[in-house]
Design an enzyme around this catalytic site. Structure first.
Site, PDB file in Angstrom:
ATOM      1  N   ARG A  96       0.748  -0.957  -0.122  1.00 44.51           N
ATOM      2  CA  ARG A  96      -0.017   0.008   0.036  1.00 44.51           C
ATOM      3  C   ARG A  96       1.020   1.225   0.146  1.00 44.51           C
ATOM      4  O   ARG A  96       1.559   1.754   0.871  1.00 44.51           O
ATOM      5  CB  ARG A  96      -0.840   0.118   1.149  1.00 44.51           C
ATOM      6  CG  ARG A  96      -1.899   1.158   1.338  1.00 44.51           C
ATOM      7  CD  ARG A  96      -2.767   0.823   2.623  1.00 44.51           C
ATOM      8  NE  ARG A  96      -3.735   2.004   2.780  1.00 44.51           N
ATOM      9  CZ  ARG A  96      -5.007   2.049   2.424  1.00 44.51           C
ATOM     10  NH1 ARG A  96      -5.284   0.908   1.707  1.00 44.51           N
ATOM     11  NH2 ARG A  96      -5.587   3.265   2.680  1.00 44.51           N
ATOM     12  N   HIS A 123      -6.784   1.522  -6.869  1.00 44.88           N
ATOM     13  CA  HIS A 123      -7.219   0.722  -5.698  1.00 44.88           C
ATOM     14  C   HIS A 123      -7.951  -0.253  -6.349  1.00 44.88           C
ATOM     15  O   HIS A 123      -9.180  -0.564  -5.936  1.00 44.88           O
ATOM     16  CB  HIS A 123      -8.175   1.404  -4.680  1.00 44.88           C
ATOM     17  CG  HIS A 123      -8.247   1.091  -3.362  1.00 44.88           C
ATOM     18  ND1 HIS A 123      -7.735  -0.222  -3.076  1.00 44.88           N
ATOM     19  CD2 HIS A 123      -8.642   1.659  -2.330  1.00 44.88           C
ATOM     20  CE1 HIS A 123      -7.781  -0.076  -1.656  1.00 44.88           C
ATOM     21  NE2 HIS A 123      -8.657   0.949  -1.114  1.00 44.88           N
ATOM     22  N   GLN A 126     -10.422  -2.349  -3.657  1.00 45.46           N
ATOM     23  CA  GLN A 126     -11.579  -1.815  -3.296  1.00 45.46           C
ATOM     24  C   GLN A 126     -12.738  -1.860  -4.548  1.00 45.46           C
ATOM     25  O   GLN A 126     -13.849  -2.250  -4.519  1.00 45.46           O
ATOM     26  CB  GLN A 126     -11.328  -0.112  -3.105  1.00 45.46           C
ATOM     27  CG  GLN A 126     -12.901   0.580  -2.730  1.00 45.46           C
ATOM     28  CD  GLN A 126     -13.339   0.103  -1.447  1.00 45.46           C
ATOM     29  OE1 GLN A 126     -12.762  -0.084  -0.392  1.00 45.46           O
ATOM     30  NE2 GLN A 126     -14.595  -0.454  -1.430  1.00 45.46           N
ATOM     31  N   ASP A 207     -17.066   8.963  -1.787  1.00 46.86           N
ATOM     32  CA  ASP A 207     -16.060   8.705  -1.095  1.00 46.86           C
ATOM     33  C   ASP A 207     -15.340  10.171  -0.463  1.00 46.86           C
ATOM     34  O   ASP A 207     -16.399  11.237  -0.692  1.00 46.86           O
ATOM     35  CB  ASP A 207     -14.809   8.427  -2.166  1.00 46.86           C
ATOM     36  CG  ASP A 207     -13.408   7.973  -1.513  1.00 46.86           C
ATOM     37  OD1 ASP A 207     -13.330   7.860   0.006  1.00 46.86           O
ATOM     38  OD2 ASP A 207     -12.463   7.912  -2.168  1.00 46.86           O
ATOM     39  N   CYS A 246     -16.583   3.710   0.417  1.00 40.71           N
ATOM     40  CA  CYS A 246     -15.268   2.717   0.681  1.00 40.71           C
ATOM     41  C   CYS A 246     -14.866   2.752   2.014  1.00 40.71           C
ATOM     42  O   CYS A 246     -14.038   2.172   2.204  1.00 40.71           O
ATOM     43  CB  CYS A 246     -14.372   3.190  -0.485  1.00 40.71           C
ATOM     44  SG  CYS A 246     -13.713   4.812  -0.563  1.00 40.71           S
ATOM     45  N   ARG A 274     -14.486  -6.783   1.126  1.00 35.07           N
ATOM     46  CA  ARG A 274     -13.077  -6.637   1.136  1.00 35.07           C
ATOM     47  C   ARG A 274     -12.218  -7.665   1.134  1.00 35.07           C
ATOM     48  O   ARG A 274     -11.261  -7.896   0.907  1.00 35.07           O
ATOM     49  CB  ARG A 274     -12.610  -5.369   1.889  1.00 35.07           C
ATOM     50  CG  ARG A 274     -13.037  -3.897   1.381  1.00 35.07           C
ATOM     51  CD  ARG A 274     -12.280  -3.662   0.066  1.00 35.07           C
ATOM     52  NE  ARG A 274     -10.912  -3.675   0.289  1.00 35.07           N
ATOM     53  CZ  ARG A 274     -10.048  -2.562   1.086  1.00 35.07           C
ATOM     54  NH1 ARG A 274     -10.496  -1.479   1.483  1.00 35.07           N
ATOM     55  NH2 ARG A 274      -8.695  -2.867   0.767  1.00 35.07           N
TER      56      ARG A 274
END
Length: 288
Positions: A96, A123, A126, A207, A246, A274
């Site tokens: 990450r 991402h 996600q 988001d 998210c 997830r």
């Protein structure tokens, strides 16, 4: 064949659907038995760490959480040397990172598969969870009608747009001028008016307006995005739509408490997914 998973676009339609199919299976066994998975975190995360660690455990492996100062990616050691070192111990390297370029350099330096747990560009984990959730809620991917309200030029929206384009979902992104999607994709439309975006939507997604690393833009962004809050009035334009986020959510900014807690909010199912899609992604990479 090494199967890296760095972006949704590179995963492709077949790979994406295969990961989703694996995510729904409970008979994957323990292909990671006796093996490690490196989890390198330049940025902290609650959902990514927990979902990834549990996904590795469910496949029989041992997750090793590595903080940014333990490797000093790009400072203490080059991205290439970090990847080569971790490849000595681990079956898969997941990272990450702040800069997507670091992932590309890590993938080029080792024959171990590299997984993008988030970068400034993309991402994919996600987006995989988003699609699994959409399919569970609507019963389909092709032809599903999605609206994304907020910052179109961030990693979450880019990956969602790539995913929607691959599976034939219809995505409308509503953003202020200057904050829209940077690329044109099939089945993806950019608008300015959030009311136009949610018209007929089955899914409404948002988001945060200010992501990590954008703190110096906070005042400007809050002003620009103020008309883009997902509140009861906006969601009322598509009363049958499900709400997704998210997470983490900044309640009172991009979304209200009422929407987060309404009966059509599926953010916790989305969060759980997830883990399932992380497990599917790891299984897909191992099949390589």
């Amino acid at each position: 064949m090494v199967r890296d998973l760095l972006t949704i676009a590179e995963l492709g339609r077949d790979g994406l659907l295969e990961v989703l199919a694996l995510a729904e299976r409970t008979d994957l066994g323990t292909p990671l038995a006796g093996k490690g998975v490196a989890l390198v975190f330049q940025k902290p995360s609650a959902r990514t760490r927990n979902s990834m660690e549990m996904a590795v455990v469910q496949l029989g492996g041992h997750p090793v959480y590595i903080q940014k100062d333990e490797v000093g990616l790009g400072t203490r050691e080059s991205a290439e040397d970090v990847a080569r070192t971790l490849a000595c111990y681990h079956q898969i390297i997941a990272a990450r990172v702040m800069d997507h370029e670091d992932l590309l350099r890590m993938a080029a330096a080792t024959e171990r598969p590299v997984l993008n747990m988030l970068s400034d560009k993309s991402h994919p984990l996600q987006a995989l969870a988003d699609l699994l959730t959409v399919r569970q809620l609507t019963g389909k991917l092709e032809g599903a009608k999605l609206a994304y309200v907020g910052d179109g030029d961030n990693n979450v929206c880019r990956s969602l747009a790539e995913a929607a384009s691959l599976v034939g979902a219809e995505l409308v992104v509503a953003s202020p001028e200057g904050y829209g999607l940077p690329d044109t994709l099939d089945n993806v439309r950019q608008v300015v008016d959030p009311a136009e975006a949610v018209e007929g939507a089955e899914i409404v997604y948002t988001d945060v307006w200010v992501s990590m690393g954008q703190d110096d833009e906070t005042e400007t962004r809050l002003k620009a995005f103020a008309p883009y809050q997902v509140d009861e009035a906006l969601i009322g334009r598509c009363p049958e739509a499900w709400f997704l986020h998210c997470l983490p959510a900044r309640r009172g900014e991009e979304v209200t408490d009422a929407v987060m807690e309404c009966g059509k909010s599926a953010v916790w199912r989305q969060a759980e997914n997830r883990m399932h899609t992380a497990r599917g992604a790891l299984a897909w990479m191992l099949e390589g």
